[in-house]
Design an enzyme around this catalytic site. Structure first.
Site, PDB file in Angstrom:
ATOM      1  N   ASN A   1      -0.929  -3.499  11.573  1.00 34.61           N
ATOM      2  CA  ASN A   1       0.139  -2.502  12.347  1.00 34.61           C
ATOM      3  C   ASN A   1      -0.744  -0.956  12.174  1.00 34.61           C
ATOM      4  OD1 ASN A   1       2.048  -0.345  12.302  1.00 34.61           O
ATOM      5  ND2 ASN A   1       3.389  -1.752  12.714  1.00 34.61           N
TER       6      ASN A   1
ATOM      7  N   SER B   1       0.804  -1.174   0.015  1.00 34.17           N
ATOM      8  CA  SER B   1      -0.029  -0.199  -0.036  1.00 34.17           C
ATOM      9  C   SER B   1       0.799   1.424  -0.024  1.00 34.17           C
ATOM     10  CB  SER B   1      -1.011  -0.055   1.148  1.00 34.17           C
ATOM     11  OG  SER B   1      -0.181   0.217   2.416  1.00 34.17           O
TER      12      SER B   1
ATOM     13  N   HIS C   1      -2.683   7.533  -4.221  1.00 37.01           N
ATOM     14  CA  HIS C   1      -2.693   6.247  -3.335  1.00 37.01           C
ATOM     15  C   HIS C   1      -2.673   5.270  -4.451  1.00 37.01           C
ATOM     16  CE1 HIS C   1      -5.733   2.915  -2.486  1.00 37.01           C
ATOM     17  NE2 HIS C   1      -4.930   2.983  -1.299  1.00 37.01           N
TER      18      HIS C   1
END
Length: 290
Positions: free
Chosen positions: A273, A106, A120
């Site tokens: 996370n 990502s 993104h």
């Protein structure tokens, strides 16, 4: 080695490689940024490994606070375990067997310069009793003058995503483009988050190789087009008014990620996370009185 184990290994290796290439591309842009516009030394990614639970995989978080990129995150993760009871019904194949494996990259980029678009990108593979790919990339210009479908940055970005879709029979650019427009929409504002790109999820055409090829092509296309757009705009000086417009648009970006983004929800509900998941938020944003 059985077929699925081999597929997981191939996907994991590709996502690791993609992370490394993206990091190198971003750091090259940092090196090229003009000291006349950008203060300080070129930024470098801080790499931080992390573990999920007890032996349930983990990842490598890469964060950059630079002179060109005010904040950028490029993260790799490979995790496995069991979905929580309340989450199983939402995931294909998990209601019969809650075990899962997920791997991907990502990326989020928040440049300092308001003229440089934020962006993104995400590519991933997920396995339950079923298996699929997901991902895409979208462009997020921070100033109204750039936020049109006719602007050259958006046209070039869409062309790159279209070319990625054409690299595999699994690609369906028109469908994925509309999917992106519908997904990255803020209902409470009645406006899009950015100027689009492509988005796809739960892609399982029955041809794993074709689906994997598409996912690789999306990563490669983003690697080519986004640094080119950054270089196109990073030499443009900006005003305080430009910066204020950027802060306003970043606020809209944050609203989407916190209220609607399924990736954020998936990561938090699967024990990901937290710092990595929420690193998509802009470093500074504003909500001026309206």
């Amino acid at each position: 080695m059985d077929e699925m184990t081999d597929r997981k290994a191939r996907a994991s290796a590709w996502f690791r490689e993609l992370q490394e290439k993206l990091i190198a591309a971003f750091e090259a842009c940092e090196d090229e940024a003009s000291p006349e516009l950008y203060d300080g030394e070129p930024g470098r990614f801080r790499m931080e490994p992390w573990q999920r639970g007890e032996g349930q995989g983990g990842g490598r978080m890469g964060m950059l606070t630079g002179r060109l990129f005010e904040k950028a995150g490029i993260h790799f993760s490979e995790v496995f375990g069991e979905f929580s009871p309340e989450f199983r019904a939402q995931i294909p194949g998990a209601s019969e067997d809650p075990r899962f494996w997920a791997c991907g990259v990502s990326l989020i980029a928040h440049p300092m310069n308001p003229h440089v678009p934020a962006a993104h990108m995400n590519t991933r593979m997920v396995v339950t009793t079923e298996g699929w790919f997901g991902g895409g990339g979208d462009l997020n210009p921070m100033m109204d003058r750039y936020r049109t479908q006719e602007h050259e940055d958006t046209k070039d970005f869409h062309a790159a995503m279209k070319q990625a879709c054409e690299a595999s029979p699994s690609g369906d650019h028109e469908r994925f483009k509309v999917w992106c427009e519908e997904y990255f929409w803020l209902p409470h504002r009645e406006e899009p988050r950015g100027t689009g790109g492509i988005f796809y999820d739960r892609l399982d055409t029955g041809d794993w190789e074709a689906d994997f090829t598409l996912t690789q092509a999306v990563g490669k296309a983003f690697l080519d087009v986004y640094p080119a757009l950054v270089r196109r705009r990073m030499g443009t000086a900006w005003s305080e008014a430009d910066r204020e417009e950027q802060m306003f648009r970043r606020g809209r970006y944050a609203e989407f990620n916190l209220l609607y983004d399924r990736g954020t929800t998936f990561g938090l509900k699967t024990g990901g996370n937290v710092r990595s998941i929420l690193s998509s938020l802009p470093p500074i944003a504003s909500w001026p009185a309206e």
